[in-house]
Design an enzyme around this catalytic site. Structure first.
Site, PDB file in Angstrom:
ATOM      1  N   ARG A 278      46.301 -42.470  82.581  1.00 37.18           N
ATOM      2  CA  ARG A 278      46.916 -42.831  81.317  1.00 37.18           C
ATOM      3  C   ARG A 278      48.347 -43.701  81.568  1.00 37.18           C
ATOM      4  O   ARG A 278      49.140 -43.256  82.300  1.00 37.18           O
ATOM      5  CB  ARG A 278      47.249 -41.698  80.380  1.00 37.18           C
ATOM      6  CG  ARG A 278      45.814 -40.981  80.320  1.00 37.18           C
ATOM      7  CD  ARG A 278      46.023 -39.739  79.065  1.00 37.18           C
ATOM      8  NE  ARG A 278      44.800 -39.380  78.891  1.00 37.18           N
ATOM      9  CZ  ARG A 278      44.420 -38.313  78.148  1.00 37.18           C
ATOM     10  NH1 ARG A 278      45.267 -38.049  77.174  1.00 37.18           N
ATOM     11  NH2 ARG A 278      43.134 -37.867  77.987  1.00 37.18           N
ATOM     12  N   ARG A 293      54.196 -35.165  80.541  1.00 32.65           N
ATOM     13  CA  ARG A 293      53.626 -36.611  80.266  1.00 32.65           C
ATOM     14  C   ARG A 293      53.581 -37.201  81.323  1.00 32.65           C
ATOM     15  O   ARG A 293      54.509 -37.769  81.972  1.00 32.65           O
ATOM     16  CB  ARG A 293      54.356 -37.184  79.012  1.00 32.65           C
ATOM     17  CG  ARG A 293      53.589 -38.511  78.531  1.00 32.65           C
ATOM     18  CD  ARG A 293      54.408 -38.971  77.364  1.00 32.65           C
ATOM     19  NE  ARG A 293      54.407 -38.220  76.166  1.00 32.65           N
ATOM     20  CZ  ARG A 293      53.471 -38.019  75.366  1.00 32.65           C
ATOM     21  NH1 ARG A 293      52.368 -38.916  75.489  1.00 32.65           N
ATOM     22  NH2 ARG A 293      53.626 -37.268  74.353  1.00 32.65           N
ATOM     23  N   GLU A 367      51.026 -29.375  73.330  1.00 33.13           N
ATOM     24  CA  GLU A 367      49.661 -29.646  73.163  1.00 33.13           C
ATOM     25  C   GLU A 367      49.024 -29.529  74.709  1.00 33.13           C
ATOM     26  O   GLU A 367      49.492 -30.364  75.541  1.00 33.13           O
ATOM     27  CB  GLU A 367      49.475 -31.077  72.757  1.00 33.13           C
ATOM     28  CG  GLU A 367      47.853 -31.447  72.630  1.00 33.13           C
ATOM     29  CD  GLU A 367      47.512 -32.966  72.128  1.00 33.13           C
ATOM     30  OE1 GLU A 367      48.509 -33.434  71.522  1.00 33.13           O
ATOM     31  OE2 GLU A 367      46.485 -33.378  72.417  1.00 33.13           O
ATOM     32  N   SER A 370      42.766 -30.578  73.101  1.00 30.78           N
ATOM     33  CA  SER A 370      42.275 -31.572  71.752  1.00 30.78           C
ATOM     34  C   SER A 370      40.653 -31.607  71.431  1.00 30.78           C
ATOM     35  O   SER A 370      40.004 -31.971  72.321  1.00 30.78           O
ATOM     36  CB  SER A 370      42.914 -32.977  72.234  1.00 30.78           C
ATOM     37  OG  SER A 370      42.650 -33.512  71.084  1.00 30.78           O
ATOM     38  N   ARG A 408      49.532 -29.957  83.435  1.00 27.80           N
ATOM     39  CA  ARG A 408      50.214 -29.524  82.095  1.00 27.80           C
ATOM     40  C   ARG A 408      50.167 -28.189  81.826  1.00 27.80           C
ATOM     41  O   ARG A 408      51.196 -27.522  81.637  1.00 27.80           O
ATOM     42  CB  ARG A 408      49.739 -30.398  80.877  1.00 27.80           C
ATOM     43  CG  ARG A 408      50.545 -30.179  79.694  1.00 27.80           C
ATOM     44  CD  ARG A 408      50.295 -31.037  78.403  1.00 27.80           C
ATOM     45  NE  ARG A 408      50.673 -32.166  78.660  1.00 27.80           N
ATOM     46  CZ  ARG A 408      50.508 -33.265  77.374  1.00 27.80           C
ATOM     47  NH1 ARG A 408      50.139 -32.666  76.053  1.00 27.80           N
ATOM     48  NH2 ARG A 408      50.939 -34.301  77.410  1.00 27.80           N
TER      49      ARG A 408
END
Length: 443
Positions: A278, A293, A367, A370, A408
């Site tokens: 990403r 991130r 988070e 998802s 994460r």
RNA sequence: GGAGGAGUGGCCGAGCGGCUGAAGGCGACGGUUUUGAAAACCGUUACACGGGAAACUGUGUCGGGGGUUCGAAUCCCUCCUCCUCCGCCA
């Protein structure tokens, strides 16, 4: 992608749905282009019909063995007359030809614009998704697990990992730039441990594990809805016209592209572990510390392809949400489930539940999962269909959810399982993947 | 990377300029027959878009794109994919 027929008949609804998602798109323009496109097709079709029919006649008139020819002779025509007629018709057709070509050319650009516009129309959110402008209006549904209170001053995962010698952010940045990292020793092992645990759980639940391409064609990115809107979030290999995926959802969901499945094949349940890339464009300055991130991570993703039935889709959505909750539960991590509001939904999602895991260093839930359902949005783009008992064709429904994303998830694991002496207790379920050891110590 | 060969419907496989959305076979589905099943026989068996309330109808699609022609699955160009051989590499 929506059905153009549905858009035509529900212009206001589509506009309102887009507004609720805070997505701008030009529905009026689309409807106008659609009308233009249909008019043009009608015109072209009749022209082509004529060419086809008359062209065939030319062939028959030029063939002395054909019935047409014989009939003409029987009617008293001479060879020369028949030939003259063939010449006449042929000449006429030759005149039509450039007109068709001209129409075809403009049809091409109209079709192109039509398609581009179609790609920008979002799937309306489900009524169960709360109305809201952005993530601040997401609605918490439940909290699970106790948030640990520390009797000592806890370290954040970067401090902890650096001290233990299992996380090396500095050198990661040296090699690859910001938002990069290196895991070493037990850090690398722990990372792989959570992935293996997650995959094993999914396989036990009947999901077919897959290893899939992470560098895919543009049409796959379009098909899953990541392009054109999310293009700036993807790493592109332009020379080869391929894109690195941000999630294995992309290749798994596109797996049956262009296929017509049997209803009895459904539901299909797949999972895949893959590296995810990403760019995090536009996130400059956001979540800059640690492993939160980052540009590259690994993830086990779950995807379900089911029948075109909203109730069934909902049930599978609950299912894949539970799978992820169970993974967190088995590791003893406290989390909450959030019903994502309309303004925070993506192009194709009708509803999304995020799972946020407690992260002491952020002093909040962050988070980690998802879970989305799309109804037929992706299936339409991918031409992912099935035939029912009555042989009627339907688009499938698709859904997906994270099973685990690491590193994460190492944030809550390391931070919540740390001890006063700077060591980290390895969660029981991960120990079999860590040589049976109970704790991570300085290396 | 170099040299050859090939890409047709769910599958196999014909067709090589006109009436071919495509013979034939297999498979699948429906029916006849049968106590039931098998076999046999009969029939059905692509998708997209447009028009139509519907029946139905028009167009497009034989790996993708472009071209030649009144007309292309069939001829030409180009790209892609697969197979074989050589080279290179893990």
């Amino acid at each position: 992608m929506l059905d153009i027929k549905v858009i035509r008949e529900n212009v206001d609804l589509v506009k309102r749905a887009a507004a609720a998602k805070r997505i701008t798109c030009d529905v009026d323009r689309l409807v106008a282009v659609d009308q233009h496109r249909r008019d043009m097709q009608t015109e072209l079709d009749s022209l082509r019909e004529r060419v086809k029919e008359d062209g065939q006649r030319v062939g028959l008139l030029r063939n002395p063995k054909s019935e047409w020819y014989k009939r003409a002779i029987a009617q008293g025509k001479t060879d020369a007359e028949i030939k003259a007629e063939a010449d006449r018709v042929q000449a006429e057709l030759a005149r039509i030809k450039p007109k068709i070509k001209e129409l075809e050319d403009s049809e091409g650009s109209i079709l192109q614009e039509f398609e581009q516009l179609m790609f920008t129309i979002p799937q309306p959110a489900d009524p169960e998704a709360p109305e809201g402008k952005d993530e601040s209006e997401n609605v918490e549904i439940r909290r699970v697990g106790e948030v640990r209170r520390f009797e000592f001053e806890p370290k954040d995962h970067v401090r902890l990992g650096t001290d233990l010698g299992i996380i090396d952010i500095e050198r990661g940045v040296k090699l690859a730039g910001s938002r990069n990292y290196i895991l070493r020793g037990d850090g690398a092992l722990l990372h792989q441990a959570v992935l293996r645990l997650a995959q094993d759980m999914m396989v036990a639940r009947g999901f077919v594990p897959m290893v899939v391409p992470v560098l895919v064609k543009e049409e796959v990115m379009y098909g899953t809805g990541y392009f054109p809107t999310g293009r700036d979030q993807a790493y592109l290999c332009e020379r080869d016209v391929l894109s690195l995926v941000g999630t294995a959802e992309v290749p798994i969901t596109a797996y049956h592209t262009d296929e017509i499945l049997a209803e009895s094949d459904l539901p299909l349940k797949y999972c895949a572990m893959s590296t995810c890339f990403r760019r995090e464009a536009g996130a400059a300055g956001k979540d800059t510390t640690g492993l939160y991130r980052i540009h590259l991570f690994d993830k086990v993703e779950q995807v379900i392809i089911c029948r075109n039935d909203q109730q069934e889709s909902r049930r599978w959505h609950a299912d894949i949400l539970k799978n992820a909750e169970d993974v967190l539960g088995t590791m003893g991590l406290p989390y909450r489930v959030v019903n994502v509001c309309t303004g925070d939904l993506g192009m194709g999602q009708v509803q999304k539940f995020d799972i946020e895991t407690w992260m002491p260093s952020r002093n909040s839930y962050g988070e980690t999962h998802s879970a989305s359902r799309f109804y037929e949005f992706q299936a339409r783009r991918l031409k992912l269909r099935y035939r029912d008992g009555a042989k009627k064709m339907h688009f499938c429904h698709t859904l997906n959810n994270t099973v685990i994303a690491s590193p994460r998830v190492l944030i809550p694991i390391l931070e919540l399982y740390q001890n006063a002496d700077g060591t980290v207790t390895i969660p029981r379920v991960l120990r079999t993947y860590m040589g049976g050891r109970e704790r991570i110590e300085k290396q």
